[in-house]
Write a protein that holds these residues in place. Structure first.
Motif, PDB file in Angstrom:
ATOM      1  N   LEU A 179      40.091  33.532  31.327  1.00 22.24           N
ATOM      2  CA  LEU A 179      40.017  34.874  31.447  1.00 22.24           C
ATOM      3  C   LEU A 179      39.900  35.432  32.814  1.00 22.24           C
ATOM      4  CD1 LEU A 179      39.134  37.540  30.323  1.00 22.24           C
ATOM      5  CD2 LEU A 179      36.763  36.910  30.051  1.00 22.24           C
ATOM      6  N   ALA A 180      39.418  34.609  33.700  1.00 23.69           N
ATOM      7  CA  ALA A 180      39.346  34.761  35.130  1.00 23.69           C
ATOM      8  C   ALA A 180      40.570  35.178  35.922  1.00 23.69           C
ATOM      9  CB  ALA A 180      38.460  33.758  35.751  1.00 23.69           C
ATOM     10  N   TYR A 181      41.550  34.188  35.383  1.00 24.46           N
ATOM     11  CA  TYR A 181      42.958  34.329  35.922  1.00 24.46           C
ATOM     12  C   TYR A 181      43.687  35.764  35.475  1.00 24.46           C
ATOM     13  CZ  TYR A 181      43.393  29.755  38.100  1.00 24.46           C
ATOM     14  OH  TYR A 181      43.297  28.533  38.786  1.00 24.46           O
ATOM     15  N   GLN A 182      43.357  36.013  34.091  1.00 25.87           N
ATOM     16  CA  GLN A 182      43.789  37.197  33.368  1.00 25.87           C
ATOM     17  C   GLN A 182      43.164  38.507  34.334  1.00 25.87           C
ATOM     18  OE1 GLN A 182      43.175  36.837  29.486  1.00 25.87           O
ATOM     19  NE2 GLN A 182      45.001  35.636  29.037  1.00 25.87           N
ATOM     20  N   LEU A 183      41.912  38.475  34.564  1.00 23.75           N
ATOM     21  CA  LEU A 183      41.488  39.586  35.261  1.00 23.75           C
ATOM     22  C   LEU A 183      41.819  39.676  36.625  1.00 23.75           C
ATOM     23  CD1 LEU A 183      37.580  39.147  34.118  1.00 23.75           C
ATOM     24  CD2 LEU A 183      39.507  40.943  33.368  1.00 23.75           C
ATOM     25  N   THR A 243      30.214  29.275  30.351  1.00 25.61           N
ATOM     26  CA  THR A 243      29.935  28.142  29.259  1.00 25.61           C
ATOM     27  C   THR A 243      31.051  27.955  28.174  1.00 25.61           C
ATOM     28  OG1 THR A 243      28.783  29.889  28.069  1.00 25.61           O
ATOM     29  CG2 THR A 243      27.503  28.147  29.489  1.00 25.61           C
ATOM     30  N   ASN A 244      32.061  28.895  28.128  1.00 24.63           N
ATOM     31  CA  ASN A 244      33.312  28.969  27.176  1.00 24.63           C
ATOM     32  C   ASN A 244      34.347  28.315  28.036  1.00 24.63           C
ATOM     33  OD1 ASN A 244      35.661  29.994  25.870  1.00 24.63           O
ATOM     34  ND2 ASN A 244      34.089  30.924  24.526  1.00 24.63           N
ATOM     35  N   SER A 245      34.894  27.593  27.307  1.00 21.47           N
ATOM     36  CA  SER A 245      36.140  26.603  27.855  1.00 21.47           C
ATOM     37  C   SER A 245      37.278  27.584  28.252  1.00 21.47           C
ATOM     38  CB  SER A 245      36.540  25.551  27.074  1.00 21.47           C
ATOM     39  OG  SER A 245      37.150  26.190  25.807  1.00 21.47           O
ATOM     40  N   LEU A 268      28.918  40.225  34.136  1.00 26.97           N
ATOM     41  CA  LEU A 268      28.744  38.916  34.411  1.00 26.97           C
ATOM     42  C   LEU A 268      29.725  38.073  33.272  1.00 26.97           C
ATOM     43  CD1 LEU A 268      24.934  38.662  34.721  1.00 26.97           C
ATOM     44  CD2 LEU A 268      26.722  38.611  36.479  1.00 26.97           C
ATOM     45  N   LEU A 269      30.331  37.136  33.577  1.00 29.64           N
ATOM     46  CA  LEU A 269      31.344  36.211  32.982  1.00 29.64           C
ATOM     47  C   LEU A 269      30.758  34.902  32.758  1.00 29.64           C
ATOM     48  CD1 LEU A 269      33.935  35.558  31.213  1.00 29.64           C
ATOM     49  CD2 LEU A 269      34.846  35.167  33.431  1.00 29.64           C
ATOM     50  N   ALA A 324      44.835  38.744  37.616  1.00 27.46           N
ATOM     51  CA  ALA A 324      46.271  39.215  37.699  1.00 27.46           C
ATOM     52  C   ALA A 324      46.410  40.602  37.194  1.00 27.46           C
ATOM     53  CB  ALA A 324      46.958  38.444  36.367  1.00 27.46           C
ATOM     54  N   ALA A 325      45.051  41.188  36.668  1.00 25.71           N
ATOM     55  CA  ALA A 325      45.230  42.619  36.496  1.00 25.71           C
ATOM     56  C   ALA A 325      44.414  43.400  37.672  1.00 25.71           C
ATOM     57  CB  ALA A 325      44.265  42.966  35.270  1.00 25.71           C
ATOM     58  N   GLY A 326      44.283  42.693  38.714  1.00 25.22           N
ATOM     59  CA  GLY A 326      43.964  43.435  39.888  1.00 25.22           C
ATOM     60  C   GLY A 326      42.500  43.324  40.121  1.00 25.22           C
ATOM     61  N   LEU A 327      41.712  42.926  39.294  1.00 30.33           N
ATOM     62  CA  LEU A 327      40.232  43.061  39.581  1.00 30.33           C
ATOM     63  C   LEU A 327      39.718  41.917  40.334  1.00 30.33           C
ATOM     64  CD1 LEU A 327      40.776  44.250  36.791  1.00 30.33           C
ATOM     65  CD2 LEU A 327      38.354  43.791  36.101  1.00 30.33           C
ATOM     66  N   ARG A 328      38.824  42.213  41.346  1.00 28.04           N
ATOM     67  CA  ARG A 328      38.121  41.099  42.267  1.00 28.04           C
ATOM     68  C   ARG A 328      36.849  40.586  41.582  1.00 28.04           C
ATOM     69  NH1 ARG A 328      36.500  43.567  47.942  1.00 28.04           N
ATOM     70  NH2 ARG A 328      38.825  43.687  48.101  1.00 28.04           N
ATOM     71  N   LEU A 329      37.039  38.899  41.577  1.00 30.45           N
ATOM     72  CA  LEU A 329      36.039  38.324  41.104  1.00 30.45           C
ATOM     73  C   LEU A 329      35.083  37.509  42.182  1.00 30.45           C
ATOM     74  CD1 LEU A 329      38.017  38.734  38.605  1.00 30.45           C
ATOM     75  CD2 LEU A 329      37.099  36.442  37.695  1.00 30.45           C
TER      76      LEU A 329
END
Length: 543
Positions: free
Chosen positions: A526-530, A519-521, A515-516, A532-537
């Protein structure tokens, strides 16, 4: 009556003839000798400035050629735009000054140091003039004028130029906004007719959205001098503080039916932290612009319409930094030739006014050299005295809810040379607990005293209820951070050298998902970086 009509007809015919043919260099620049080994813009481009709109790459090609051929010029790249276009400034001064340029820079910067300034003779130190053009890319007369001004300074042969180059160091920034400037040049040139069309309804003057005003991300860079969120601004502010200029000029355009504006602006709309001497010197400099524009018969006005309040614009940011900011606003042809309430408005005419006032600024800088440098010295000495007389120690800010916002404010303050210290003890003020290691202190007793007050103290009373666009910008509030005035000295650590970075604890290993929290700006980054690393959100809809 017939005679008046005939004169008006001749003027119209003359203007049309100027628009239909290549203009001589003397239309823009003084009729003096020029170094023949240095090509003029027309010789390099194959057409005179004003016939077409310069693209950014052609502008760069020309000024880089000047830097190679002239011993009066060096070129410094200070940033890259999002579209990877270089932002540069030319350092223009006499060859003898260039031989000791770093020594002169350090001497000049020392003028703004209250502890060293009294040891200096300002008459022996070159005045630093920063001339910047076209921060709004579709206000193109400035960026086109810049190459003519650079040529004049590189190749001009006269006693006036020799004196100018000996007594000043000119930092010429030909284009604050390369991406927008290039976008607009493409639009204007692709819709230019062989026989110029002056009809306001012509497609040439109806630029498609988003237009060239903004940068790549459609941000108005003339609102970014204070927030410094974009690479163009961050690099420019570093250059500004590297040199601590005495005068900064900011060349703009306005509506087609206007004429020409130069500072000072509305007297009732000057920030209370700006010394009135700043406005007096601005008016003295303005006398040189008025004289120059009178000589060529250009209409102009001053002291109305624009203000000197928000410290996040190019003409006001200098004012809170011991410098004199000068705004120029030229009625815009927004293309090559357009009808206006004042007659036909041609692109060459708009460029000419920008050139003329660039050169009148040179004359003002030489004539007022000692007085302007003395003003800079006194600005920081007075600020130091005011800081010592304060009944407050400074400000504390910060939160553990989102350390990224705290770090972002620290980064901004450091770009403006504000010293920020980690809090060294727990404080309870105004119902909030500031923790050591999570909160930070900005003392008032430092050289950016006036700037700090300008961005931390809320202002809710005004002499004039009208503003050009912005009246308030208290930075901790903008970052949604708790902050409090400090009535006394507090325990704090040494000033930060870098922006603090948090190292989050790695989560326990999961065989299903993580879980991400949002609340953190920095969560979107981080979502974009994940991704880009091939993870599914996925987005969680239930808590």
């Amino acid at each position: 009556m017939k005679r008046s009509f005939f004169i008006c007809l001749l003027l119209i015919i003359k203007q049309l003839s100027l628009d239909a043919q290549s203009l001589p260099l003397t239309y823009y620049l003084p009729d003096i000798d020029y170094d023949k080994s240095i090509p003029s813009p027309e010789e390099l481009l194959g057409w005179q400035i004003g016939e077409w709109h310069l693209s950014h790459d052609l502008q760069q090609a020309y000024i880089r050629m000047l830097a190679e051929k002239s011993d009066r010029i060096t070129l410094s790249e200070y940033a890259r735009s999002y579209e990877q276009r270089p932002l540069v400034y030319l350092t223009i001064t006499s060859p003898s000054n260039h031989e000791r340029i770093e020594e002169l820079r350090q001497l000049h910067v020392a003028v703004s140091n209250p502890e060293k300034a009294d040891l200096l003779r300002v008459e022996d130190i070159p005045l630093v003039l920063y001339q910047g053009y076209s921060i709004h890319g579709n206000e193109a007369s400035g960026g086109n004028a810049a190459v003519l001004v650079a040529y004049y300074l590189a190749a001009g042969q006269s006693a006036e130029i020799d004196t100018l180059l000996e007594k000043t160091i000119i930092l010429l920034d030909p284009c604050y906004n390369p991406d927008g400037f290039n976008r607009f040049a493409s639009w204007a040139n692709m819709h230019r007719n062989t026989n110029l069309t002056a009809d306001n309804e012509d497609r040439e003057y109806d630029e498609a959205w988003p237009g060239g005003r903004t940068n790549h991300y459609w941000f108005d860079l003339n609102r970014d001098w204070l927030p410094v969120q974009h690479p163009e601004s961050r690099g420019r502010i570093r250059s500004f503080h590297h040199w601590k200029p005495n005068i900064l000029t900011d060349h703009h355009e306005m509506g087609t039916n206007a004429t020409f504006f130069f500072m000072p602006g509305e007297p009732s709309r000057v920030h209370p932290l700006t010394p009135w001497k700043n406005q007096e010197l601005t008016e003295k400099i303005g006398d040189f612009h008025a004289e120059a524009l009178d000589q060529i018969g250009s209409l102009y006005y001053s002291k109305e319409g624009y203000d000197d309040y928000y410290y996040g614009k190019g003409s006001t940011y200098p004012d809170v930094n011991g410098c004199i900011g000068i705004l120029f606003e030229q009625a815009s042809s927004r293309g090559h030739l357009q009808e206006s309430d004042n007659g036909l408005l041609s692109f060459p005419f708009t460029v000419r006014n920008q050139v003329i006032t660039s050169l009148s600024t040179h004359r003002a800088a030489v004539a007022l050299h000692d007085e302007i440098l003395e003003y800079q010295r006194k600005f920081y000495q007075d600020a130091a005295r005011e800081a010592r007389a304060e009944n407050r120690f400074g400000y504390v800010f910060g939160t553990d809810d989102d350390p990224s916002r705290t770090a972002a404010l620290i980064d901004l303050l450091q770009h403006h040379e504000v010293a920020v210290h980690p809090l060294g003890e727990q404080l309870q003020l105004d119902g909030y607990t500031y923790e050591a290691g999570q909160a930070y202190v900005v003392p008032l007793q430092q050289h950016q005293y006036r700037f700090i007050k300008g961005v931390f103290d809320p202002i809710d009373t005004f002499t004039d209820s009208l503003f050009y666009d912005i009246s308030t910008w208290t930075l901790p509030m903008a970052f949604n951070l708790p902050y409090t005035e400090l009535p006394r000295a507090v325990k704090m650590e040494e000033a930060l050298q870098n922006v603090p970075t948090a190292t989050p604890q790695a989560p326990a290993r999961s065989d299903y998902a993580y879980l991400l929290p949002w609340t953190n700006s920095q969560a979107p980054r981080l979502a974009y970086q994940l991704q880009a690393a091939g993870l599914r959100l996925k987005v969680a809809t239930d808590s």
